[in-house]
Scaffold this motif. Structure first.
Motif, short mmCIF file in Angstrom:
data_model
loop_
_atom_site.label_atom_id
_atom_site.label_comp_id
_atom_site.label_asym_id
_atom_site.label_seq_id
_atom_site.Cartn_x
_atom_site.Cartn_y
_atom_site.Cartn_z
N GLY A 47 12.26 -54.26 12.05
CA GLY A 47 10.96 -53.62 11.71
C GLY A 47 10.60 -52.28 11.59
N ILE A 48 11.55 -51.58 10.24
CA ILE A 48 10.98 -50.10 9.83
C ILE A 48 10.76 -50.92 8.90
CG2 ILE A 48 12.50 -48.27 9.45
CD1 ILE A 48 14.68 -48.68 11.27
N ARG A 49 9.26 -50.03 7.85
CA ARG A 49 9.03 -50.19 7.60
C ARG A 49 9.04 -49.19 6.02
NH1 ARG A 49 4.57 -49.57 7.69
NH2 ARG A 49 3.31 -52.15 7.51
N PHE A 50 10.50 -49.24 4.51
CA PHE A 50 11.38 -48.90 4.21
C PHE A 50 10.88 -48.42 3.20
CE2 PHE A 50 14.84 -47.68 1.99
CZ PHE A 50 15.37 -46.91 2.45
N ILE A 51 10.62 -47.56 2.28
CA ILE A 51 9.64 -47.20 1.26
C ILE A 51 11.34 -45.96 0.79
CG2 ILE A 51 7.72 -46.70 -0.36
CD1 ILE A 51 6.91 -48.45 2.10
N ALA A 52 11.08 -47.39 -0.98
CA ALA A 52 12.26 -46.44 -2.16
C ALA A 52 11.26 -45.69 -3.47
CB ALA A 52 13.43 -47.15 -2.13
N LEU A 53 11.28 -45.00 -2.89
CA LEU A 53 10.59 -44.10 -3.81
C LEU A 53 12.02 -43.96 -5.31
CD1 LEU A 53 8.45 -41.66 -2.57
CD2 LEU A 53 8.00 -44.08 -3.67
N ARG A 54 11.48 -43.77 -6.47
CA ARG A 54 12.60 -44.34 -8.05
C ARG A 54 12.32 -43.14 -8.27
NH1 ARG A 54 14.76 -50.09 -8.63
NH2 ARG A 54 15.42 -50.65 -7.25
N PHE A 55 12.66 -41.46 -8.62
CA PHE A 55 12.62 -40.40 -9.52
C PHE A 55 12.52 -40.28 -10.17
CE2 PHE A 55 12.25 -37.96 -5.07
CZ PHE A 55 11.20 -38.34 -3.96
N PHE A 56 11.95 -40.05 -10.88
CA PHE A 56 12.21 -40.01 -12.46
C PHE A 56 11.93 -38.53 -12.64
CE2 PHE A 56 11.92 -44.41 -12.27
CZ PHE A 56 12.25 -44.94 -13.36
#
Length: 319
Positions: free
Chosen positions: A175-184
């Motif tokens: 139940g951990i909200r996981f937000i992956a941000l792909r940096f450019f």
């Protein structure tokens, strides 16, 4: 009754992007615990300078610790953190080809350690710094997060995919909200000294040769650091779904030749160029579709490439 201040744990907070993020967080009255191990990939003095503006701020706690040292985590990290922003990593595509095991250790095992820390401490929001390199040699431009097949061509890229997948597991199971941000290709003041814009600018100013790999046609989606940081800040507050991946790019590509010409124009000096073959691990183009981040994160990059180079030059020449 005083409202409780939100505590955020930022890994890699003495680095280029991390130090900018910490400044934004304290400007918005968050309590921030910054961790960094001063990895020798580049000079410790540079990172110390990055954090000098906020190291004495009462909202900031700095802890020197390695993300591979689980025992030290639990001894030293004692806050009631509500969010982890995980920026710490072994960086760089080319060095990862020379030392893939070290990249696997830090970028995969280190991320797992932090997810375990989040699970044990009941921290429910986890923002992860991924990378555009996960797309590899994907020819479907611009790149969308929904692209099912990723074609990484460096150990660094594969470790970032692994981090995203670990996040999905922990989101599903715990139940951990996981937000992956792909940096450019993030650039701007404090950019790492090994990255092209910083490296080229210094060499041009010092009348030294710059090395151009290939014919100058490779293209990158350069993203100004303040825009990336705004995307991270918005992701900290994202609550709509338990797991998401977002591109944080500029939705605009600049060729290597154009990049050099822009730097020459801003610095008022011509580059001395040495041409060499393309290097292993380099992709021909990075190009972000940012419509998902626009819609769900209210992400709106504001700084164009030349404006960003002017800001970088002003920072560099003031050093």
């Amino acid at each position: 009754m005083q409202e409780k201040r939100v505590e955020i744990l930022v890994t890699g907070g003495a680095g280029f992007i991390g130090s900018h993020l910490v400044e934004k967080l304290i400007q918005n009255n968050y309590a921030v615990t910054v961790i960094d191990n001063f990895d020798p990939f580049y000079s410790k003095e540079i990172k110390q300078k990055n954090i000098s503006a906020f190291i004495d701020n009462p909202l900031v706690t700095f802890v020197e610790v390695d993300i591979l040292d689980e025992e030290a985590f639990h001894q030293k990290l004692l806050g009631n953190y509500e969010v982890i922003v995980h920026l710490a990593a072994k960086a760089g595509v080319r060095p990862s080809i020379e030392n893939p095991i070290a990249y696997q250790d830090v970028n995969v095992k280190g991320t797992q350690n932090l997810l375990e820390f989040a699970r044990r401490k009941n921290i429910k929001q986890f923002v992860f710094a991924s990378s555009s390199s996960v797309y590899g040699i994907n020819k479907n431009f611009p790149w969308k997060e929904s692209d099912a097949v990723l074609n990484p061509i460096s150990p660094y890229a594969s470790t970032k995919i692994s981090g995203e997948l670990l996040g999905h597991v922990y989101s599903h199971l715990f139940g951990i909200r996981f937000i992956a941000l792909r940096f450019f290709t993030v650039f701007g003041p404090r950019q790492r000294p090994d990255l092209a814009i910083h490296l080229f600018s210094k060499k041009i100013l010092n009348n030294e040769k710059i090395t151009l790999f290939g014919n100058g046609s490779t293209r990158r989606d350069y993203t100004y650091v303040a825009d990336t940081v705004q995307g991270i800040f918005n992701a900290i507050h994202y609550t709509r779904t338990p797991f998401e991946v977002f591109n944080l790019g500029n939705h605009h590509t600049v060729s290597l030749s154009e990049m050099i010409t822009t730097i020459e124009d801003v610095l008022g000096k011509k580059a001395i160029i040495q041409h060499l073959p393309e290097q292993m691990g380099d992709v021909p183009i990075t190009f972000a579709d940012i419509s998902k981040a626009e819609q769900l994160l209210n992400y709106m990059p504001k700084t164009n490439f030349k404006e960003g180079i002017v800001n970088f030059k002003n920072w560099l020449t003031a050093q």
